[in-house]
Design a protein around this motif. Structure first.
Motif, PDB file in Angstrom:
ATOM      1  N   THR A 180     -29.183  -1.827  -1.657  1.00 47.28           N
ATOM      2  CA  THR A 180     -28.099  -1.077  -2.300  1.00 47.28           C
ATOM      3  C   THR A 180     -27.367  -1.946  -3.311  1.00 47.28           C
ATOM      4  N   ASP A 181     -27.086  -1.368  -4.449  1.00 48.23           N
ATOM      5  CA  ASP A 181     -26.180  -1.981  -5.426  1.00 48.23           C
ATOM      6  C   ASP A 181     -24.809  -1.333  -5.218  1.00 48.23           C
ATOM      7  N   LEU A 182     -23.867  -2.105  -4.697  1.00 50.27           N
ATOM      8  CA  LEU A 182     -22.509  -1.597  -4.464  1.00 50.27           C
ATOM      9  C   LEU A 182     -21.623  -2.112  -5.596  1.00 50.27           C
ATOM     10  N   ALA A 183     -21.116  -1.185  -6.395  1.00 53.67           N
ATOM     11  CA  ALA A 183     -20.451  -1.555  -7.654  1.00 53.67           C
ATOM     12  C   ALA A 183     -18.977  -1.148  -7.637  1.00 53.67           C
ATOM     13  N   PRO A 184     -18.092  -2.073  -7.262  1.00 52.35           N
ATOM     14  CA  PRO A 184     -16.673  -1.742  -7.233  1.00 52.35           C
ATOM     15  C   PRO A 184     -16.022  -1.836  -8.618  1.00 52.35           C
ATOM     16  N   GLY A 185     -14.930  -1.096  -8.731  1.00 49.97           N
ATOM     17  CA  GLY A 185     -14.025  -1.271  -9.862  1.00 49.97           C
ATOM     18  C   GLY A 185     -12.949  -2.282  -9.505  1.00 49.97           C
ATOM     19  N   ASN A 233     -31.385   5.355   2.402  1.00 48.25           N
ATOM     20  CA  ASN A 233     -31.081   4.246   1.478  1.00 48.25           C
ATOM     21  C   ASN A 233     -30.109   4.713   0.404  1.00 48.25           C
ATOM     22  N   ILE A 234     -28.942   4.100   0.358  1.00 51.09           N
ATOM     23  CA  ILE A 234     -28.040   4.352  -0.771  1.00 51.09           C
ATOM     24  C   ILE A 234     -28.490   3.414  -1.887  1.00 51.09           C
ATOM     25  N   ASN A 235     -28.915   3.948  -3.000  1.00 48.92           N
ATOM     26  CA  ASN A 235     -29.392   3.094  -4.100  1.00 48.92           C
ATOM     27  C   ASN A 235     -28.247   2.397  -4.815  1.00 48.92           C
ATOM     28  N   HIS A 236     -27.182   3.164  -5.050  1.00 49.96           N
ATOM     29  CA  HIS A 236     -26.091   2.662  -5.891  1.00 49.96           C
ATOM     30  C   HIS A 236     -24.821   3.407  -5.526  1.00 49.96           C
ATOM     31  N   ILE A 237     -23.771   2.671  -5.292  1.00 46.55           N
ATOM     32  CA  ILE A 237     -22.463   3.320  -5.126  1.00 46.55           C
ATOM     33  C   ILE A 237     -21.503   2.668  -6.103  1.00 46.55           C
ATOM     34  N   GLU A 238     -20.846   3.486  -6.906  1.00 43.53           N
ATOM     35  CA  GLU A 238     -19.804   2.980  -7.803  1.00 43.53           C
ATOM     36  C   GLU A 238     -18.467   3.486  -7.278  1.00 43.53           C
ATOM     37  N   VAL A 239     -17.554   2.568  -7.028  1.00 46.52           N
ATOM     38  CA  VAL A 239     -16.263   2.939  -6.437  1.00 46.52           C
ATOM     39  C   VAL A 239     -15.136   2.411  -7.308  1.00 46.52           C
ATOM     40  N   MET A 240     -14.309   3.312  -7.784  1.00 43.73           N
ATOM     41  CA  MET A 240     -13.114   2.909  -8.549  1.00 43.73           C
ATOM     42  C   MET A 240     -11.877   3.379  -7.799  1.00 43.73           C
ATOM     43  N   PRO A 241     -10.754   2.713  -8.013  1.00 45.25           N
ATOM     44  CA  PRO A 241      -9.520   3.322  -7.537  1.00 45.25           C
ATOM     45  C   PRO A 241      -9.229   4.567  -8.374  1.00 45.25           C
TER      46      PRO A 241
END
Ligand code: NDP
Ligand code: 8X3
Length: 254
Positions: A180-185, A233-241
């Motif tokens: 998984t690519d976990l992409a935070p803001g 499988n979560i491939n990518h999660i982008e999380v922003m506030p």
């Protein structure tokens, strides 16, 4: 949950990594905690070691030989790694590209790209031995997807994280290992202090008057990803506030 779940976290001495250590420990996982600041690792071992098995590794992810050796030397009780969290990383030089020291670009590439590759190469055999349910979580960033001024090599290094994660999935098909690519803001950690080389006022100003993500928010995302049913499988999660979003294109005018 399997009998002895083990998570290896790079960059466990602060921010997301430290919060993740606490979240996984609270759920009974054994921990392998890595970072360069030994005293912080020792403190974590003292506190979390009362709950679960904790193995600490003083390690610079840029040193491929040291990384390889540390993984080969893991004690038997933590050698069966269930989850790898490739979290160690940094941004430097928030100024425009044309004003940046080459050394800062090199440090970001060495850490965020080569460091990620070094740890992945060393730990992958353990994940493959574990098979179904093994998980690799690579910490990317919104900067890997969206351009913004001053992101230059940092954002490019996080784009590498995303594509590397996707490409690994192709090669690992059939092994049961998830990636998984976990992409935070924007998240309040020591990240901006590091990026500004210790400018506390700049760091405080960035987070003041808004509601950034917390390290705990991201640690909980990591735990969620790692504990999904084996077939997911979560491939990518982008999380922003909620209080972060995009702006219109910038236009140069006469
Ligand atoms: P912190 O600065 O709080 O933590 C960074 C961690 O990385 C520290 O534990 C540090 O440990 C470790 N680290 C840095 N360089 C090395 C190295 N060469 N070898 C080993 N460990 C290293 O920042 P965050 O928790 O915010 O950052 C964690 C990850 O999240 C990074 O990859 C970052 O790019 C990413 N990220 C952060 C966001 C944010 O807004 N905070 C948003 C999106 C992504 P030590 O110094 O002890 O070695
Ligand atoms: C850094 C996230 O929002 O500072 O990875 O670009 S942000």
């Amino acid at each position: 949950m399997k009998a002895n779940n083990v998570v290896l976290i790079t960059g466990a001495t602060s921010g997301f990594g430290e919060a993740a250590a606490k979240v996984f420990a609270a759920a009974g996982w054994s921990l392998i905690l890595c970072g360069r600041r030994l005293s912080r690792l020792e403190t974590l071992k003292e506190t979390l070691g009362q709950q679960v098995a904790v193995h600490i590794i003083e390690m610079d992810v840029r040193n491929s030989a040291a990384v390889k050796q540390a993984i080969e030397d893991l004690p038997a009780d933590v050698a069966d790694i269930t989850t790898l969290i490739n979290n160690a990383g940094l941004a430097l030089a928030p100024q425009p590209a044309q004003q940046v020291d080459l050394a800062d670009w090199q440090t970001m590439i060495d850490t965020n790209v080569s460091g990620l590759v070094n740890v992945t190469h060393a730990v992958l055999p353990a994940l493959l031995r574990h098979g179904a349910g093994a998980t690799m979580i690579n910490i990317g960033s919104i900067a890997g997807q969206w351009p913004y001024p001053g992101s230059h090599v940092y954002g490019a290094s996080k784009a590498f994280v995303k594509q590397f994660s996707y490409n690994l999935r192709c090669d690992l098909l059939g092994t049961g290992v998830r990636v998984t690519d976990l992409a935070p803001g924007i998240a309040e950690t020591e990240f901006t202090l590091v990026r500004t080389k210790g400018d506390r006022a700049a760091s405080d100003t960035l987070y003041r008057g808004t509601t950034p993500l917390s390290a705990q928010d991201i640690a909980e995302q990591m735990f969620y990803i790692a504990t999904l049913p084996d077939h997911m499988n979560i491939n990518h999660i982008e999380v922003m506030p909620v209080r972060q979003a995009w702006q219109p294109f910038a236009i140069d005018r006469d």
